[in-house]
Design an enzyme around this catalytic site. Sequence first.
Site, PDB file in Angstrom:
ATOM      1  N   GLU A  88      53.040  66.337  48.301  1.00 54.00           N
ATOM      2  CA  GLU A  88      54.356  65.721  48.367  1.00 54.00           C
ATOM      3  C   GLU A  88      54.986  65.925  49.739  1.00 54.00           C
ATOM      4  OE1 GLU A  88      55.759  65.748  43.846  1.00 54.00           O
ATOM      5  OE2 GLU A  88      56.297  67.559  44.883  1.00 54.00           O
ATOM      6  N   CYS A 103      59.875  66.899  55.608  1.00 47.51           N
ATOM      7  CA  CYS A 103      59.367  68.153  55.053  1.00 47.51           C
ATOM      8  C   CYS A 103      57.913  67.896  54.647  1.00 47.51           C
ATOM      9  CB  CYS A 103      60.213  68.548  53.846  1.00 47.51           C
ATOM     10  SG  CYS A 103      59.585  70.006  53.015  1.00 47.51           S
ATOM     11  N   CYS A 110      48.971  76.050  46.315  1.00 51.17           N
ATOM     12  CA  CYS A 110      49.227  77.244  47.129  1.00 51.17           C
ATOM     13  C   CYS A 110      48.736  78.463  46.363  1.00 51.17           C
ATOM     14  CB  CYS A 110      50.722  77.383  47.408  1.00 51.17           C
ATOM     15  SG  CYS A 110      51.118  78.831  48.427  1.00 51.17           S
ATOM     16  N   CYS A 114      54.470  82.411  44.369  1.00 49.22           N
ATOM     17  CA  CYS A 114      55.852  82.901  44.294  1.00 49.22           C
ATOM     18  C   CYS A 114      56.431  82.454  42.947  1.00 49.22           C
ATOM     19  CB  CYS A 114      56.681  82.342  45.439  1.00 49.22           C
ATOM     20  SG  CYS A 114      56.010  82.799  47.054  1.00 49.22           S
ATOM     21  N   CYS A 117      58.533  79.034  42.365  1.00 40.86           N
ATOM     22  CA  CYS A 117      58.079  77.833  43.063  1.00 40.86           C
ATOM     23  C   CYS A 117      57.077  77.043  42.227  1.00 40.86           C
ATOM     24  CB  CYS A 117      57.448  78.256  44.388  1.00 40.86           C
ATOM     25  SG  CYS A 117      56.640  76.900  45.244  1.00 40.86           S
ATOM     26  N   CYS A 343      63.947  71.998  47.158  1.00 40.50           N
ATOM     27  CA  CYS A 343      63.183  73.201  47.471  1.00 40.50           C
ATOM     28  C   CYS A 343      62.679  73.850  46.185  1.00 40.50           C
ATOM     29  CB  CYS A 343      64.059  74.194  48.219  1.00 40.50           C
ATOM     30  SG  CYS A 343      64.533  73.582  49.831  1.00 40.50           S
TER      31      CYS A 343
HETATM   32  S1  SF4 Z   1      57.229  79.305  47.973  1.00 36.87           S
HETATM   33 FE1  SF4 Z   1      55.605  78.119  46.888  1.00 36.87          FE
HETATM   34  S2  SF4 Z   1      54.527  76.956  48.460  1.00 36.87           S
HETATM   35 FE2  SF4 Z   1      55.731  78.581  49.516  1.00 36.87          FE
HETATM   36  S3  SF4 Z   1      54.296  80.316  49.702  1.00 36.87           S
HETATM   37 FE3  SF4 Z   1      55.414  80.643  47.777  1.00 36.87          FE
HETATM   38  S4  SF4 Z   1      54.117  79.673  46.199  1.00 36.87           S
HETATM   39 FE4  SF4 Z   1      53.414  78.896  48.192  1.00 36.87          FE
END
Ligand code: SF4
Length: 364
Positions: A88, A103, A110, A114, A117, A343
Amino acid sequence: MLALQSLTAARMAAEIPGVTLEEARKVLAALTRGEPLGAPIAGVRRITLEALRAHGSVPTLTVIDEAASREDPFRKLVLETHDGYRIETVRIPLEKAGRFSVCVSSQAGCALACAFCATGRLGLQRNLESWEIVEQVRLVRATLDRKAGQRVHGVVFQGMGEPMANIDRVIEAVQVLSEPSGLAIDARAVTVCTAGLPSGIRRLARECPRVRLALSLSSARPAVRRSLMPIDKAHPLEDVLEAAAEHARLTGMAPLWAVTLLQGVNDSDEDARALAALARSFAEKTGVRPRVSIVPYNRIDDATDPFHRVPDAGLEAFRDAMASAGIVPHVRYSGGHDVAAACGQLAGRVPAASPAASPALHEG
Ligand code: SF4
């Protein structure tokens, strides 16, 4: 076959036989104007065009969905790679009319997981190639009314993925984006956001010293940060801030610190004071005061999301508590919530409410 979007003029001249630097600049300018590969270009020899066709191509990403927010002028593109991964990209309007930031995603998925996220829930699918990063900017640029003066002013590496985990391709992409005969985006208008990989921060400082660094902090309190960002076990905040301090000393630029506030998790007065104290101590050590951004949480929109957004009054209270401890943060507007472009929401989904299609984002 070389993807020509991954080349600066100097690399094109070095890697494609017989192409001069002057011709490479003209080719990049023509590609940036959207001219097809191989079409005649004033000042470029036919033999050069043949070499470009023999050694290079201009691949693209498939636009699966383009979703315009009904709440604000954000627009999200959901793109598919040739091997079927969804990424995206978000078009972000800037304060000055007609200017936009893009962005971009640096990975499909990933690995860093986190807790707040959507991308982190996907796991790592693969690193993006530098041309796939540049192509995101080209595709967003194609949505602009350039005759009316609209243009891409900046790029933020804050979409899907951890840019420092794909730092070679990210650095190549930054060099191409700022190529004067191509997209010509000033490196000072590029920001790379990391959850905290010190080696990548150091390389960014050395190899792209005009690019701004953004750090996802989550919390200045180590136990809270570790509970939200598993990467903190391998790279504790102290080590990340040491690398960020080196970045600040080398570049002279203030880093951006981003904190996504989660109700009842990292939004107390104690959290605010700890964050302000950490920012003051960073400024004392480096002579550079970080710019702290508070990011309201955007729910991931499924039944398993354990977090809640802090109400506006709570955001104000957090900001006031930091201000009275000597640091005034900025509360970031994170738009495109209704099309999951905000975000933390990027996950390669096509929003059900969208008449068209969509893509995913990272805290920084
Ligand atoms: S915020 Fe999301 S995209 Fe960014 S490093 Fe953490 S898990 Fe990965």
